[in-house]
Design a protein around this motif. Structure first.
Motif, PDB file in Angstrom:
ATOM      1  N   TYR A   1       0.797  -1.225   0.000  1.00 55.17           N
ATOM      2  CA  TYR A   1       0.000   0.000   0.000  1.00 55.17           C
ATOM      3  C   TYR A   1       0.835   1.283   0.000  1.00 55.17           C
ATOM      4  O   TYR A   1       0.291   2.375  -0.047  1.00 55.17           O
ATOM      5  CB  TYR A   1      -0.945   0.005   1.208  1.00 55.17           C
ATOM      6  CG  TYR A   1      -1.917  -1.157   1.199  1.00 55.17           C
ATOM      7  CD1 TYR A   1      -2.834  -1.302   0.159  1.00 55.17           C
ATOM      8  CD2 TYR A   1      -1.910  -2.114   2.216  1.00 55.17           C
ATOM      9  CE1 TYR A   1      -3.722  -2.371   0.139  1.00 55.17           C
ATOM     10  CE2 TYR A   1      -2.801  -3.173   2.206  1.00 55.17           C
ATOM     11  CZ  TYR A   1      -3.706  -3.300   1.167  1.00 55.17           C
ATOM     12  OH  TYR A   1      -4.587  -4.349   1.147  1.00 55.17           O
ATOM     13  N   MET A   2       2.171   1.137   0.083  1.00 53.69           N
ATOM     14  CA  MET A   2       3.026   2.327   0.039  1.00 53.69           C
ATOM     15  C   MET A   2       4.104   2.094  -0.993  1.00 53.69           C
ATOM     16  O   MET A   2       4.660   0.996  -1.070  1.00 53.69           O
ATOM     17  CB  MET A   2       3.709   2.559   1.403  1.00 53.69           C
ATOM     18  CG  MET A   2       2.767   2.943   2.509  1.00 53.69           C
ATOM     19  SD  MET A   2       3.682   3.263   4.037  1.00 53.69           S
ATOM     20  CE  MET A   2       3.951   5.025   3.892  1.00 53.69           C
ATOM     21  N   GLU A   3       4.392   3.130  -1.773  1.00 59.68           N
ATOM     22  CA  GLU A   3       5.512   2.994  -2.692  1.00 59.68           C
ATOM     23  C   GLU A   3       6.684   3.825  -2.196  1.00 59.68           C
ATOM     24  O   GLU A   3       6.499   4.910  -1.650  1.00 59.68           O
ATOM     25  CB  GLU A   3       5.100   3.361  -4.111  1.00 59.68           C
ATOM     26  CG  GLU A   3       4.483   4.720  -4.273  1.00 59.68           C
ATOM     27  CD  GLU A   3       3.518   4.774  -5.454  1.00 59.68           C
ATOM     28  OE1 GLU A   3       3.470   5.820  -6.099  1.00 59.68           O
ATOM     29  OE2 GLU A   3       2.822   3.753  -5.702  1.00 59.68           O
ATOM     30  N   GLU A   4       7.860   3.257  -2.401  1.00 56.59           N
ATOM     31  CA  GLU A   4       9.064   3.968  -1.968  1.00 56.59           C
ATOM     32  C   GLU A   4       9.235   5.236  -2.776  1.00 56.59           C
ATOM     33  O   GLU A   4       9.110   5.225  -4.000  1.00 56.59           O
ATOM     34  CB  GLU A   4      10.306   3.075  -2.146  1.00 56.59           C
ATOM     35  CG  GLU A   4      10.418   2.018  -1.079  1.00 56.59           C
ATOM     36  CD  GLU A   4      11.697   1.213  -1.208  1.00 56.59           C
ATOM     37  OE1 GLU A   4      12.754   1.786  -1.536  1.00 56.59           O
ATOM     38  OE2 GLU A   4      11.624  -0.009  -0.991  1.00 56.59           O
ATOM     39  N   VAL A   5       9.498   6.324  -2.075  1.00 57.71           N
ATOM     40  CA  VAL A   5       9.775   7.588  -2.752  1.00 57.71           C
ATOM     41  C   VAL A   5      11.285   7.679  -2.881  1.00 57.71           C
ATOM     42  O   VAL A   5      11.987   7.873  -1.897  1.00 57.71           O
ATOM     43  CB  VAL A   5       9.234   8.784  -1.943  1.00 57.71           C
ATOM     44  CG1 VAL A   5       9.504  10.092  -2.669  1.00 57.71           C
ATOM     45  CG2 VAL A   5       7.748   8.624  -1.681  1.00 57.71           C
ATOM     46  N   GLY A   6      11.769   7.467  -4.087  1.00 56.65           N
ATOM     47  CA  GLY A   6      13.210   7.409  -4.305  1.00 56.65           C
ATOM     48  C   GLY A   6      13.898   8.689  -3.892  1.00 56.65           C
ATOM     49  O   GLY A   6      14.738   8.716  -3.005  1.00 56.65           O
ATOM     50  N   THR A   7      13.492   9.741  -4.529  1.00 59.46           N
ATOM     51  CA  THR A   7      14.078  11.032  -4.193  1.00 59.46           C
ATOM     52  C   THR A   7      12.963  11.976  -3.781  1.00 59.46           C
ATOM     53  O   THR A   7      11.863  11.929  -4.318  1.00 59.46           O
ATOM     54  CB  THR A   7      14.813  11.656  -5.401  1.00 59.46           C
ATOM     55  OG1 THR A   7      13.900  11.656  -6.500  1.00 59.46           O
ATOM     56  CG2 THR A   7      16.052  10.867  -5.760  1.00 59.46           C
ATOM     57  N   ILE A   8      13.256  12.789  -2.837  1.00 59.83           N
ATOM     58  CA  ILE A   8      12.257  13.747  -2.384  1.00 59.83           C
ATOM     59  C   ILE A   8      12.291  14.961  -3.307  1.00 59.83           C
ATOM     60  O   ILE A   8      13.350  15.535  -3.544  1.00 59.83           O
ATOM     61  CB  ILE A   8      12.537  14.145  -0.923  1.00 59.83           C
ATOM     62  CG1 ILE A   8      12.367  12.901  -0.033  1.00 59.83           C
ATOM     63  CG2 ILE A   8      11.606  15.251  -0.466  1.00 59.83           C
ATOM     64  CD1 ILE A   8      12.998  13.042   1.313  1.00 59.83           C
TER      65      ILE A   8
ATOM     66  N   LYS B   1      -3.149   5.609  -2.395  1.00 57.85           N
ATOM     67  CA  LYS B   1      -4.381   6.357  -2.694  1.00 57.85           C
ATOM     68  C   LYS B   1      -4.300   7.815  -2.236  1.00 57.85           C
ATOM     69  O   LYS B   1      -4.516   8.731  -3.005  1.00 57.85           O
ATOM     70  CB  LYS B   1      -5.595   5.682  -2.034  1.00 57.85           C
ATOM     71  CG  LYS B   1      -6.289   4.655  -2.910  1.00 57.85           C
ATOM     72  CD  LYS B   1      -7.644   4.239  -2.328  1.00 57.85           C
ATOM     73  CE  LYS B   1      -7.498   3.252  -1.179  1.00 57.85           C
ATOM     74  NZ  LYS B   1      -8.771   2.918  -0.528  1.00 57.85           N
ATOM     75  N   CYS B   2      -4.019   8.028  -0.938  1.00 59.73           N
ATOM     76  CA  CYS B   2      -4.091   9.401  -0.404  1.00 59.73           C
ATOM     77  C   CYS B   2      -2.811  10.190  -0.655  1.00 59.73           C
ATOM     78  O   CYS B   2      -2.815  11.419  -0.592  1.00 59.73           O
ATOM     79  CB  CYS B   2      -4.424   9.386   1.089  1.00 59.73           C
ATOM     80  SG  CYS B   2      -3.144   8.645   2.116  1.00 59.73           S
ATOM     81  N   GLY B   3      -1.699   9.496  -0.926  1.00 61.64           N
ATOM     82  CA  GLY B   3      -0.471  10.196  -1.274  1.00 61.64           C
ATOM     83  C   GLY B   3       0.319  10.755  -0.105  1.00 61.64           C
ATOM     84  O   GLY B   3       1.338  11.417  -0.311  1.00 61.64           O
ATOM     85  N   HIS B   4      -0.131  10.503   1.126  1.00 67.72           N
ATOM     86  CA  HIS B   4       0.637  11.003   2.268  1.00 67.72           C
ATOM     87  C   HIS B   4       1.939  10.219   2.418  1.00 67.72           C
ATOM     88  O   HIS B   4       2.018   9.047   2.044  1.00 67.72           O
ATOM     89  CB  HIS B   4      -0.190  10.922   3.552  1.00 67.72           C
ATOM     90  CG  HIS B   4      -1.256  11.969   3.603  1.00 67.72           C
ATOM     91  ND1 HIS B   4      -2.601  11.669   3.546  1.00 67.72           N
ATOM     92  CD2 HIS B   4      -1.155  13.312   3.681  1.00 67.72           C
ATOM     93  CE1 HIS B   4      -3.289  12.797   3.586  1.00 67.72           C
ATOM     94  NE2 HIS B   4      -2.441  13.809   3.667  1.00 67.72           N
TER      95      HIS B   4
ATOM     96  N   SER C   1      -2.148  10.190   8.753  1.00 73.21           N
ATOM     97  CA  SER C   1      -2.467  11.597   8.488  1.00 73.21           C
ATOM     98  C   SER C   1      -3.946  11.801   8.215  1.00 73.21           C
ATOM     99  O   SER C   1      -4.574  12.665   8.797  1.00 73.21           O
ATOM    100  CB  SER C   1      -1.678  12.113   7.288  1.00 73.21           C
ATOM    101  OG  SER C   1      -0.303  12.081   7.559  1.00 73.21           O
ATOM    102  N   CYS C   2      -4.521  11.010   7.322  1.00 74.63           N
ATOM    103  CA  CYS C   2      -5.902  11.284   6.906  1.00 74.63           C
ATOM    104  C   CYS C   2      -6.853  10.130   7.205  1.00 74.63           C
ATOM    105  O   CYS C   2      -8.034  10.221   6.920  1.00 74.63           O
ATOM    106  CB  CYS C   2      -5.948  11.620   5.421  1.00 74.63           C
ATOM    107  SG  CYS C   2      -5.606  10.219   4.357  1.00 74.63           S
ATOM    108  N   LYS C   3      -6.332   9.050   7.786  1.00 76.16           N
ATOM    109  CA  LYS C   3      -7.157   7.905   8.213  1.00 76.16           C
ATOM    110  C   LYS C   3      -7.706   7.060   7.064  1.00 76.16           C
ATOM    111  O   LYS C   3      -8.540   6.180   7.289  1.00 76.16           O
ATOM    112  CB  LYS C   3      -8.331   8.333   9.123  1.00 76.16           C
ATOM    113  CG  LYS C   3      -7.959   9.255  10.280  1.00 76.16           C
ATOM    114  CD  LYS C   3      -7.021   8.599  11.255  1.00 76.16           C
ATOM    115  CE  LYS C   3      -6.591   9.582  12.348  1.00 76.16           C
ATOM    116  NZ  LYS C   3      -5.328   9.197  12.978  1.00 76.16           N
TER     117      LYS C   3
END
Ligand code: APR
Ligand code: ZN
Length: 248
Positions: A13-20, A70-73, A97-99
């Motif tokens: 349910y979460m994807e790794e964010v390679g670079t910020i 989905k929510c992108g947090h 963050s958004c439940k």
């Protein structure tokens, strides 16, 4: 329940964010769980528990930031893993963050019975229909690992608990959703009662019920014109919506 590795649930349910992204680097990007820890600083500390075989991770670094699909947090994937391992590990995640719920959220309600009856009397505010009575009965028992004090007993006050819904379309819909919530162990939990202060007892969870039929002295009775909409929103906040009825 199929046993899923905690890390796999996180990665589902979460994807790794390679670079910020640069624009985020300029802002204060904080992990909601670590609070004041800087997510892109080098000095990120792992909260305790990551070294243990259960809470640890072979493939996630303490600084790995994940983004919910989905929510992108965003937050540390290891923080989400620690949160998941702290809960009942049911294969579902909830964005802190958004439940937003990912997967099927279940609770820690102890074993018991939910029974439905029909009462040929109407509720204040619902003069055109009869009444649905729900009877919840939960006997005392021993707390499981999902409860605050595993191995200790829990008490059950005020059971059987009687609850009321108008026997109209919306009331019957709420009833069907409450049955789903019951199956997912979301109606009650074990904890400290706000009303009595007693610890290790079975208490209502986040889904309000009407326990008073013919008046509303307690605030948990009728009439209450907003009740059905409010309880539908509370059910939705637990991931129990009309979609569940079509699928189940
Ligand atoms: N009826 C329905 N809901 C209630 C009641 C009540 N009489 N009293 C409190 N609640 C709601 C609260 O608004 C809160 O949201 O239950 C939630 C949890 O409150 P606690 O006091 O921690 O719950 P609990 O100890 O389970 O219940 C208090 O509810 O059904 C009765 O017999 C029960 O007297 C007990 C009371
Ligand atoms: Zn979110």
């Amino acid at each position: 329940l199929p046993v899923q590795k905690p890390e796999e649930v996180i990665k589902k349910y979460m994807e790794e964010v390679g670079t910020i992204p640069d624009e985020l680097k300029k802002t204060e990007l904080h992990c909601v769980i670590l609070g004041l820890h800087d997510m892109h600083g080098a000095s990120v500390m792992s909260p305790s528990g990551y070294d243990s075989p259960e809470g640890g991770s072979q493939t996630l670094q303490p600084s790995t930031v994940g983004k919910f699909t989905k929510c992108g947090h965003t937050l540390h994937m290891l923080c989400m893993l620690a949160m998941y391992n702290n809960g009942n590990k049911d294969g579902s995640l909830q964005c802190p963050s958004c439940k937003t719920i990912y997967g099927e959220k279940t609770g820690t309600q102890p074993k018991g019975k939910m029974e439905i009856y029909s009462i040929p009397q109407s509720l204040p505010g619902h003069p055109d229909c009869g009444t649905i009575q729900i009877v919840y009965n939960i006997p005392p028992g021993i707390q499981g690992t999902e409860h605050p004090n595993p191995g200790q007993p829990y008490t059950c006050r005020g059971f059987p608990r009687f609850c009321f819904l108008p026997d109209n379309d919306k009331g019957r819909k709420v009833l069907e959703l409450l049955k789903v919530a019951w199956t997912r162990r979301l109606i009650f939990t074990v904890g400290t009662s706000n009303t009595t202060g007693e610890p290790d007892t079975v208490v209502w969870n986040e889904i309000h019920h009407k326990t008073e039929m013919l008046s509303n002295v307690s605030g948990h009775g009728y009439p209450d014109p907003n009740y059905l909409d409010n309880v539908l929103a509370e059910l939705a906040a637990q991931g129990v919506t009309e979609d569940c009825l079509r699928r189940d």
